[in-house]
Scaffold this motif. Structure first.
Motif, PDB file in Angstrom:
ATOM      1  N   THR A   1      68.092 177.345 142.963  1.00 28.65           N
ATOM      2  CA  THR A   1      66.764 176.738 142.901  1.00 28.65           C
ATOM      3  C   THR A   1      66.314 176.237 144.266  1.00 28.65           C
ATOM      4  N   TYR A   2      67.256 175.715 145.044  1.00 28.17           N
ATOM      5  CA  TYR A   2      66.898 175.196 146.366  1.00 28.17           C
ATOM      6  C   TYR A   2      66.379 176.320 147.268  1.00 28.17           C
TER       7      TYR A   2
ATOM      8  N   THR B   1      72.273 174.668 141.696  1.00 28.63           N
ATOM      9  CA  THR B   1      71.234 174.036 142.499  1.00 28.63           C
ATOM     10  C   THR B   1      70.952 174.871 143.742  1.00 28.63           C
TER      11      THR B   1
END
Lengths: 225, 308
Positions: free
Chosen positions: B190-191, B187
């Protein structure tokens, strides 16, 4: 303090737990193999049948089992069976059924191969001696097939024992999972314990599979006379 | 049997028919007897649901009264994800999720039977009623919420940023112009890509590569799950988790089978009650503190009474 991690094996009940996990793997694999031998022998004989439909049905069964990964079969019998029919099998029973289905299919094919390898003149000679068809099977064909079959069947047993490492995915904790639990438990204090735990599991698998292979060799020699 | 070519014609036909029957029996027999032998002692899930007769397959859960009547609640937990759920040297389940599970069993007045689950099979265990409840570090996602009913959360996770103590990163603005380490597929990747596309990000395939890159100075900061960052910086002197929660917070919650509103309601009430006694802070002290250390206050991870 240099911690090699080997002490992890002797901590608490860890060794007992590993052996318990090994027993889980073994009884499932060996029970399934027993079922496979009992059902695989008639299946193999039937596979040499001249009846097209019998051959077709058995062929479909064999290929279906071969094409599907064991993991899929485990999920089908553990989860999907419950979802679709409401029948709720325990993980152990689901594993036993899947391994027995797989083993029966493989064993049947091995038996078929062993019987097909018996030369035609054996049948003819036996018939010429006045043996009835069932007698030919039991006194001439099957004993000779058994000798060819033995090493292949033993190979199947050891494959089954090793494949039991999949059953943790349906909640059955076997030897490999116990090992991973021990490694994870000591991840922070003994990061190198993994080496020792995996080495122990390797040894356990070996200690089980090696005698089985030796037994088969001994039997082969005995049957060969 | 039908193998033998020497048999007379009528006999062969008979043998073949017999063969067919046998072959069919081989196929069906196993499945059949499996179904019969099902009604074992601990398979009450299939039969005991009042809804199972009408809605067919999916509803095979046990409500609170049934669990109490049976005297055991089955809880799916991780058996190799310390410090959340693992098995100690005595063979007993321990961890943050287990403390919670033990308390639920105690307050329900039933024994707890822990069932080891894997990340990928958690939803299936619930859908099939093989467990009543999942407490396995289960992150709440919209996709999963279509298949199971999540309870109120008892933990939260976000991203964390680990950096050297000598050049600590304590604010996300400080990351500009720095070499930022991430692990591919997380994550964190993607963040950062969506929020800070112009930041200088170095991507690695494995966690060990990322940590060694931070150790030998190839990067200035490592962005990853905050639990991961905290655990790692606690074990590696000279590094700190300067930012312990970055980005949108995900919550960790228990889950029951879709539609088991009775059990869900009981558990949510229980969770609110536990909040009044700061249960999860005590749980944190007991199970997580040794891993995450003092660098972070429990409030960064712990959720009390379901209030994020």
């Amino acid at each position: 303090m240099p911690a090699s991690g080997i002490e992890v094996l002797f901590e608490g009940r860890n060794l007992v737990r590993l052996l318990g996990g090994l027993w889980t793997s073994l009884w499932i694999a060996l029970s399934a193999m027993a079922v496979s031998v009992v059902l695989g022998l008639p299946m193999g004989v039937l596979m040499t049948s001249r009846h097209r439909l019998v051959k077709l049905v058995l062929r479909i069964y064999l290929e279906a089992i071969r094409v599907l990964p064991q993991l899929v079969l485990l999920f089908v019998f553990y989860f999907d069976l419950t979802l679709v029919t409401g029948v709720n099998l325990s993980g152990e029973l689901a594993a036993l059924i899947v391994f027995a289905l797989w083993g029966t299919a493989e064993m049947g094919d091995l038996v078929r191969g062993a019987i097909s390898a018996i030369p035609r003149h054996q049948y003819q000679s036996a018939a010429a001696l006045g043996l009835r068809p069932t007698q030919v099977q039991f006194h001439v064909v099957l004993p000779q097939s058994a000798r060819r079959l033995l090493p292949l069947a033993v190979n199947l047993v050891t494959r089954m024992i090793k494949t039991t490492s999949l059953i943790v995915l349906i909640g059955v904790v076997e030897v490999l999972k116990v090992g991973q639990q021990i490694i994870d438990r000591n991840r922070f204090d003994f990061p190198d314990a993994a080496l020792w735990v995996y080495a122990t599991i390797f040894l356990l698998y070996f200690l089980v599979c090696f005698p089985i292979s030796r037994l088969a060799q001994a039997l082969e020699r005995k049957l060969d006379l | 049997m039908s193998t033998i070519g020497l048999a007379t014609r009528p006999r062969r036909a008979a043998a073949s028919t017999l063969g067919l029957v046998l072959a069919a029996a081989c196929l069906i027999g196993l499945a059949g007897c499996a179904a019969d032998s099902d009604s074992g002692p601990d398979t009450s899930a299939a039969g005991s649901s009042p809804a199972s007769a009408t809605t067919g397959s999916s509803a095979n859960f046990r409500d609170v009264a049934q669990i109490q009547a049976d005297g055991t609640i089955r809880i799916g937990v991780f058996s190799d994800k310390a410090p959340f759920g693992s098995v100690d040297a005595q063979g007993d389940y321990v961890g943050y999720d287990i403390e919670y599970g033990n308390r639920i069993g105690q307050d329900l007045g039933v024994e707890v039977e822990y069932v080891p689950v894997e990340a990928a099979s958690r939803v299936s265990f619930l859908e099939t009623g093989k467990v009543d409840l999942i407490l396995a570090n289960f992150t709440v996602t919209a996709e999963r919420a279509e298949k199971v009913d999540f309870l109120k959360p008892y933990m939260k996770v976000a991203l964390g940023v680990a950096s050297p103590e000598s050049a600590p990163i304590t604010d996300v603005a400080q990351l500009a112009g720095q070499k930022i380490i991430v692990v591919k597929g997380t994550t964190a990747e993607t963040y950062l890509a969506s929020q800070y596309p112009d930041y200088d990000v170095i991507k690695y395939d494995q966690y060990t590569e990322a940590t060694s890159a931070l150790l030998d100075g190839r990067g200035d900061a490592w962005v990853t799950d905050n639990t991961e960052a905290l655990a790692w910086t606690t074990q590696n002197p000279g590094f700190v988790t300067g930012i312990a929660s970055l980005g949108p917070a995900d919550t960790i919650a228990g889950a029951v089978q879709k539609g088991n509103t009775d059990l869900a309601a009981w558990l949510n009430n229980e969770l609110v009650d536990l909040g009044k006694e700061d249960f999860f802070h005590q749980d944190y002290e007991l199970t997580l503190k040794s891993v995450y250390g003092d660098v972070v206050s429990p409030d960064e991870l712990v959720v009390e009474g379901g209030q994020v």
